[in-house]
Enzyme design. Structure first.
Site, PDB file in Angstrom:
ATOM      1  N   GLY A  85       0.806  -1.217   0.000  1.00 52.00           N
ATOM      2  CA  GLY A  85       0.000   0.000   0.000  1.00 52.00           C
ATOM      3  C   GLY A  85       0.835   1.261   0.000  1.00 52.00           C
ATOM      4  N   ILE A  87       0.580   5.766   0.960  1.00 53.12           N
ATOM      5  CA  ILE A  87       0.535   6.555   2.183  1.00 53.12           C
ATOM      6  C   ILE A  87      -0.858   6.536   2.812  1.00 53.12           C
ATOM      7  CG2 ILE A  87      -0.031   8.758   1.035  1.00 53.12           C
ATOM      8  CD1 ILE A  87       1.971  10.061   3.087  1.00 53.12           C
ATOM      9  N   ALA A 150      -8.367   1.284   5.675  1.00 56.24           N
ATOM     10  CA  ALA A 150      -7.146   1.031   4.901  1.00 56.24           C
ATOM     11  C   ALA A 150      -6.624  -0.366   5.225  1.00 56.24           C
ATOM     12  CB  ALA A 150      -6.087   2.077   5.232  1.00 56.24           C
ATOM     13  N   CYS A 181      -3.663   6.676   0.335  1.00 55.55           N
ATOM     14  CA  CYS A 181      -3.359   5.452  -0.414  1.00 55.55           C
ATOM     15  C   CYS A 181      -3.086   5.718  -1.884  1.00 55.55           C
ATOM     16  CB  CYS A 181      -4.472   4.422  -0.238  1.00 55.55           C
ATOM     17  SG  CYS A 181      -4.733   3.959   1.483  1.00 55.55           S
TER      18      CYS A 181
END
Length: 232
Positions: A85, A87, A150, A181
């Site tokens: 993934g 940020i 997330a 993301c």
């Protein structure tokens, strides 16, 4: 070991820094157990909240040291990690769950594991009153064009680390300073915002634990003492 469903120890780690969470995770994933003998591996599910922190996975996608400095000036920490993934943000009001599992016990591949993790979060949202939470072509769990959870995981020798960040009553303004993301043109939401009432991490964790045991077809036990958390 019994041929019954896998046993997972729930560790309620409380509110601490992201650095402390990583230290605890590393300790549990590499504690004194023979990883090659997967039947003896002790599985954990760590539940926690973090101090404000931005984290980047193995795909940094354009975030530089200048960006890191800019984000730190907001009062948040910043970490580069080995999870998948891009940020994202973790902070108060977000339930961070790290499943530390040996996938052989669950008869899962890494890809199957991610799908199972997604189904677990969707079931959690459904049981809390959000029936339209779902996956899309983008990572994470979404309610329409708004990400509510997330997902970023790491696997080594069939042992999982990292996990999910489910927005419960998170201050969503923290996400305004990044492209969450790495996905342009979409937003972020929380359980509290979608349900129009306060949903804290304690309420969300109770529901998540029920969903986790059902979807992963496992038994849960609460950590009986504080010795594990004393490692941080």
């Amino acid at each position: 070991m019994s041929t019954s469903r896998p046993l997972v120890t729930v560790v309620r780690a409380g509110h601490h820094s992201y650095t402390a969470g990583l230290k605890l995770q590393k300790h549990l994933a590499k504690s004194k157990q023979n990883i090659d003998d997967f039947a003896e591996f002790r599985n954990y599910l760590v539940l926690q909240e973090h101090d404000p922190v931005y984290t980047i996975g193995i795909r940094t996608k354009g975030y530089t040291e200048a960006d890191e400095e800019r984000l730190r000036k907001l009062g948040a920490d910043f970490h580069r990690t080995d999870r998948g993934g891009l940020i994202t943000f973790h902070g108060p009001g977000q339930l961070v769950a790290y499943p530390i599992l040996h996938l052989h016990q669950f008869k899962l591949t890494m890809r199957n594991y991610v799908g199972t993790l997604e189904r677990m979060v969707i079931e959690t949202c459904k049981n809390l009153g959000i029936p339209n939470a779902n996956t899309t072509k983008d990572t994470g769990i979404w309610v329409g064009d708004y990400k509510i959870c997330a997902i970023g995981v790491h696997g080594s020798r069939y042992v999982t680390t990292h996990g999910i960040g489910l927005n419960c009553c998170t201050d969503l303004k923290w996400f305004e300073h990044i492209v969450p993301c790495g996905i342009e043109g979409k937003g972020v939401t929380s359980l509290s915002k979608e349900l129009d009432r306060h949903v804290g991490t304690e309420e969300a964790s109770r529901t998540l634990l029920k969903s986790f045991s059902q979807v992963f077809d496992c038994r849960l036990e609460e950590q009986a003492d504080s010795r594990v958390c004393d490692t941080i």
